[in-house]
Design an enzyme around this catalytic site. Structure first.
Site, short mmCIF file in Angstrom:
data_model
loop_
_atom_site.label_atom_id
_atom_site.label_comp_id
_atom_site.label_asym_id
_atom_site.label_seq_id
_atom_site.Cartn_x
_atom_site.Cartn_y
_atom_site.Cartn_z
N HIS A 166 0.82 -1.21 0.00
CA HIS A 166 0.00 0.00 0.00
C HIS A 166 0.86 1.26 0.00
O HIS A 166 0.63 2.21 -0.76
CB HIS A 166 -0.90 0.02 1.24
CG HIS A 166 -1.92 -1.07 1.25
ND1 HIS A 166 -2.68 -1.34 2.36
CD2 HIS A 166 -2.31 -1.96 0.31
CE1 HIS A 166 -3.49 -2.35 2.08
NE2 HIS A 166 -3.28 -2.73 0.85
N GLU B 244 -0.41 -12.79 -17.84
CA GLU B 244 0.05 -12.56 -16.47
C GLU B 244 0.11 -13.85 -15.67
O GLU B 244 0.45 -13.85 -14.48
CB GLU B 244 -0.85 -11.54 -15.76
CG GLU B 244 -2.32 -11.86 -15.83
CD GLU B 244 -3.19 -10.74 -15.30
OE1 GLU B 244 -2.67 -9.87 -14.58
OE2 GLU B 244 -4.39 -10.73 -15.59
N ASN C 57 3.55 -7.41 -13.15
CA ASN C 57 3.49 -7.57 -11.70
C ASN C 57 3.01 -8.97 -11.32
O ASN C 57 3.63 -9.67 -10.51
CB ASN C 57 2.57 -6.52 -11.08
CG ASN C 57 3.04 -5.11 -11.33
OD1 ASN C 57 4.16 -4.90 -11.79
ND2 ASN C 57 2.20 -4.14 -11.04
N ASP C 58 1.88 -9.38 -11.90
CA ASP C 58 1.36 -10.71 -11.59
C ASP C 58 2.19 -11.80 -12.24
O ASP C 58 2.40 -12.86 -11.64
CB ASP C 58 -0.10 -10.83 -12.04
CG ASP C 58 -1.07 -10.36 -10.97
OD1 ASP C 58 -0.73 -10.44 -9.78
OD2 ASP C 58 -2.18 -9.91 -11.32
N CYS D 68 2.05 -3.53 -19.63
CA CYS D 68 1.32 -2.55 -18.81
C CYS D 68 1.62 -2.70 -17.33
O CYS D 68 1.04 -2.02 -16.49
CB CYS D 68 -0.19 -2.67 -19.04
SG CYS D 68 -0.90 -4.25 -18.53
#
Length: 580
Positions: free
Chosen positions: A198, A440, A463-464, A511
């Site tokens: 976060h 992903e 990211n994933d 992305c």
């Protein structure tokens, strides 16, 4: 005091100089005492009032969010609100007061300890991130109960006595971050967190220097210590000598001059020295964020995260009309430039409701396209809204987390069904709208022939892809050191994807976080990527890098990098690219 340096995880670029403002967890100061029978209900009421007040605070923070606030903040606030209404937090401590006669603070801490112990037993990466949310909610409640709510000092300028503040804490909740909007705060340092926690997400969105995952910084740093945050190197200098302060102040001034220079590139084409055009797109979450994409001259929106339209609604999903208006507003704001809308991607760290938070392993559960196919009416509603918006400009549909052929077939069938429904209603849409797949999941990257045969374009969510390939939680600071953008397996999957797309003659974009990392721009372009989508704040710096690149010189080094499985050789190759 003697100067010393701490090392952590850099999560945003920049330099901050100021005095330390420590946020201590309220749980450390809780009193423990028993109350008499005649005081029990008064103590229950005191905790109930704190719960209600905490909810009011969150709702006020939500309602006061500025239009340009990072959309992730709203999602984080919703998670905290859900925990406040959970019986395990809202009811169980009341029973402890009634049965054991504990004071309200003691009862709350007792129940929180039970909940945290349950999380520790499960030992699931994503649930550990939710554990931090519970701790933050408990901290808010305890501050209300004890009357010790910690606030940041108001912004009163910068001088030796009243300087900018750098927040130092074990962790910082997204709700507390909103205090920073009206404070003298210029950066923050946390013991916990990873590159996608976060704290990291918000710092990047706000463009605020930060270093996270520092372990015990909040214990080593004292209140009002002078600090320097170098969030490029991931370094925090405590009690720096004057010569070091002067050096970093000059670096700060240089960064400001650099950013003003970048602004002049807004209308310049992103073309390499050898004449290769590169498409730089923006990632956004809400229609109002299209303004930021326009401000930096983005060539379009490469990723509209539609799930943020669905969050924080107490189970009331947006109607087709509401979604259509949001998508249309975005499309019209981009004035003819393409907008790629990702269909609903919920689950994992983006729950729609409380039940999703409690899922044992949401990252591997019913999320993204799996969720949509399990809720066909919800999916059809969204598809119709997106199709209707395509009548007002160039729109692409992006499907997340595909891994099976039947998922592709079912998705395309539902797109066709949504089109047919609109035809029967006489509603206009782009009949040739493109439908693409996010790569992903490793299974997708290893099954590219079935994707390029049926889909119009590909977009890699790095990211994933990285966390699923390496089997780590990118938001967990305990394993953050294992999150590696340039792990040989990741580079091989990226190379396979761009090669398959080129062979099939379909576009492929990146992305995920790698697209906005300037240290990797030369590597990605050298591998063959020609479309990068990133947060708007990173776009102009990436554009300048693109304009300094001669791709004709890259091929030998790229081949060497892709042939190697040695981290040192890969790192050396990436450094060599920077020198060309």
């Amino acid at each position: 005091m003697a100067s010393f340096t701490l090392q952590g995880i850099p999560v945003s670029r920049g330099i901050a100089i100021g005095r330390a403002h420590l946020l201590r967890p309220a749980a450390l100061e809780v009193q423990h005492y028993l109350v008499g029978q005649e005081q029990v209900e008064a103590e229950v009421l005191r905790l109930q009032n704190a719960l209600a007040e905490a909810e009011r605070e969150l709702q006020k923070i939500w309602s006061d969010l500025p239009a340009d606030a990072p959309s992730e903040l709203g999602a984080f606030l919703d998670v905290h609100s859900l925990f406040l209404s959970d019986p395990m937090l809202a009811q169980a401590p009341l029973e402890i007061i009634r049965t054991r006669h504990y004071n309200a603070e003691w009862a709350l801490v007792t129940q929180i300890d039970v909940l945290l112990a349950q999380f520790d037993e499960i030992e699931d990466d994503y649930l550990r991130e939710r554990k931090a949310d519970i701790e933050q909610v408990a901290d808010r409640l305890l501050k209300l109960l004890t009357g010790s709510a910690t606030t940041l000092p108001p912004n009163a300028g910068v001088d030796e006595l009243n300087t900018h503040m750098i927040v130092v804490a074990r962790d910082i909740s997204p709700a507390d971050m909103m205090q920073f909007q009206d404070s003298a705060f210029v950066g923050f340092v946390t013991d916990e967190g990873g590159r996608s926690s976060h704290t990291a997400i918000v710092s990047r969105s706000l463009g605020i220097p930060a270093v996270v995952g520092m372990g015990n910084a909040s214990h080593l740093i004292q209140q009002d210590d002078w600090l320097i945050i170098d969030s490029v190197a991931g370094v925090v200098i405590v009690a720096p000598q004057q010569i070091i302060l002067d050096e970093y102040r000059e670096k700060q001034a240089a960064i400001q001059r650099f950013r003003k220079k970048l602004a002049k590139l807004k209308k310049t084409s992103a073309v390499t020295k050898d004449g290769t055009p590169i498409t730089l797109l923006a990632n956004i979450e809400l229609p109002e964020h299209a303004a930021a994409a326009n401000e930096v001259g983005a060539s379009g929106v490469g990723l509209f995260r539609s799930e943020f339209l669905f969050m924080g609604r107490d189970g009331i999903l947006p109607s087709e009309e509401e979604q259509f208006e949001a998508y249309r507003a975005t499309v019209q704001a981009m004035k003819g430039r393409p907008v790629t809308i990702r269909t609903l991607d919920v689950g994992a760290d983006k729950p729609l409701d409380e039940a999703d938070v409690a899922t044992l392993n949401p990252a591997l559960g019913l999320r993204a396209i799996r969720y949509c196919l399990a809720e066909p009416q919800l999916f059809l509603t969204q598809l119709r809204a997106i199709l209707r918006a395509s009548a007002f400009g160039k729109v692409n549909i992006l499907i997340p987390m595909l891994s099976h052929l039947f998922e592709i077939d079912q998705t395309l069938a539902m797109v066709a069904q949504a089109k047919q429904q609109l035809i029967l209603q006489g509603i206009a849409f782009d009949a040739d709208i493109k439908v693409g797949a996010m790569i992903e999941v490793p299974a997708a990257a290893l099954s590219l022939p079935m994707f390029v045969k049926k889909m119009d374009f590909l977009s890699i969510g790095t990211n994933d892809l990285i966390q699923y390939t390496l089997a780590i939680d990118r938001a967990d600071y305990a394993v953050a050191h294992l999150y590696d953008d340039v792990h040989p397996a990741i580079l091989q999957l990226l190379a396979m994807t761009v090669a398959a797309a080129d062979k099939a003659g379909i576009p492929v974009a990146i992305c995920g976080g790698m697209a906005g990392d300037i240290k990797l721009t030369r590597l990605l372009l050298g591998m063959g990527f020609r479309e990068l989508s990133m947060p708007p704040a990173q776009l102009l710096e990436i554009k300048q890098e693109v304009m300094n690149i001669d791709l004709l010189l890259f091929n030998p080094i790229i081949k060497k990098i892709l042939r190697s499985y040695e981290p040192e050789v890969i790192a050396e190759g990436i450094r060599a690219l920077q020198l060309l």
